[in-house]
Scaffold this motif. Structure first.
Motif: not given
Length: 397
Positions: A172, A175-180, A206
């Motif tokens: 995170t 790269k903060a914007d992730r689809k985990w 998240l």
């Protein structure tokens, strides 16, 4: 006739308390010198030598034997040679239980070292500790191996729970914007990892949008990969070992699914890029020590690498490092204890021991009466052109 004197309640309570304390100490005292003679110390280990992680088991055993032979060639420890008794679990819990019972009851070992496999170690540890045998440095990552503290148990591998927390925290930050999403083995490896992932995700507000699992020993991951692809995942946490890691990523690439995959110490091995080829480039893993390379900046590590390769005619991997290090810590403790070796003296010595960061790259390990895990720090590395390259320094969960 002599009249019997009645025992007061307080005296009866005191006698019962003393008996209870004595009985509780019996396993430790009764087995204080089991596996120890004037000339030999018996050490046991349970490895997978014929199952799905046999490559890891064989590497571990090579590392252990290398360190033992170094010690024995130098005269042993306090005049005693170390004899290693090896049992093969095939990565099967039932076989591991039988192996543990044999090592305790038949072989009567002093200590077991480096047992491989999280579920297997969790299941067999009580067999050793209840039998008065020290359970040292399993190659298994679970909090139950050291928490709550057990007098005869010591760990060094960072549990998957903490690794899961660091994975979410570190990625995170990058790269903060992730689809985990996740794909994990349906056992303690996967469940412990996901507890950590979900705890850290919750702290950071998240969400893991898709979670899939597989049974240990599975070879087909097409349905799981299809689910992850359909969910639009761009970051997939893998609770997988060697074969399953390669199989999952290969299946994903074949279907045109290219998220960022990140695994744990269970998949951090030089065998991943070697067996998986260029397909593995970009794969990330968390880990607690460094993969050795022949051209490492450290001369001490380069020399160790060369000695291992000369002995076994193959490059050492992560598990060879862990096998060597786990035996090294045991041998150093035996040296500190000296000739008067008992289970109690070994435990007491370990409880005041610190092992500084060494040539193999482990974070500093330290133990006390209540601290049975050497360190919680891990870092993240990525495969680049077939080699593991660190992308973070050691991080606490």
């Amino acid at each position: 006739m002599t009249k019997k004197r009645a025992t007061s309640p307080s005296v009866r309570w005191l006698i019962a308390s003393v008996c209870a304390s004595a009985c509780a100490a019996l396993p430790l005292l009764a087995h204080a010198t089991q596996g120890v003679t004037q000339t030999e110390v018996l050490v046991g280990t349970i490895q997978d030598l014929s199952g799905p992680i046999a490559n890891f088991g064989k590497e571990t055993l090579n590392g252990m034997n290398m360190r033992i032979e170094e010690a024995n060639s130098a005269g042993g420890t306090a005049g005693r040679k170390i004899k290693l008794i090896v049992e093969d679990s095939s990565y099967d819990t039932k076989k591991a239980v039988l192996a543990a019972q044999k090592l305790v009851q038949n072989d009567k070992i002093f200590i077991t070292v480096g047992n491989i496999g999280t579920s297997l170690a969790l299941t067999t540890m009580p067999i050793f500790t209840n039998g008065g045998v020290i359970h040292a440095f399993p190659l298994a990552s679970a909090r139950g191996l050291y928490d709550p503290p057990t007098p005869l148990a010591f760990s060094f591998t960072v549990p998957y729970y903490q690794q899961g927390k660091v994975i979410v925290k570190a990625l995170t930050q990058i790269k903060a914007d992730r689809k985990w999403c996740s794909l994990t083995q349906d056992d303690d490896l996967g469940s412990e990892l996901m507890k950590g992932v979900e705890a850290q995700a919750a702290d950071m507000k998240l969400k893991v949008i898709e979670k899939t699992t597989y049974k240990r020993g599975a070879t087909d991951f097409s349905s799981q990969v299809a689910r992850l692809k359909s969910a639009g995942c761009d970051t997939v946490v893998l609770g997988t070992t060697l074969r399953e890691t390669i199989g999952t990523i290969a299946e994903a690439k074949k279907s045109g699914f290219t998220p960022e995959f990140i695994g744990t110490s269970a998949s951090y091995s030089h065998l991943v890029p070697r067996l998986g080829g260029p397909t593995m480039d970009g794969f990330l893993s968390s880990h607690a020590s460094s993969q050795p390379y022949a051209d490492d900046a450290s001369k001490a590590l380069r020399d160790w690498f060369a000695a291992y390769k000369a002995k076994y005619n193959e490059d050492p991997g992560q598990y060879a490092v862990m096998g060597y290090a786990s035996m090294d810590w045991v041998i150093k403790t035996l040296d500190k204890v000296g000739p008067d070796l008992t289970t109690q003296r070994f435990v007491q010595t370990m409880e005041t021991s610190t092992f500084p960061r060494d040539k193999l790259g482990f974070d500093t390990m330290s133990f006390t009466k209540t601290k049975r895990l050497g360190s919680e720090a891990v870092r993240i590395s990525r495969i680049v052109n077939g080699k593991w390259v660190p992308v973070t320094d050691y991080m606490q969960p």
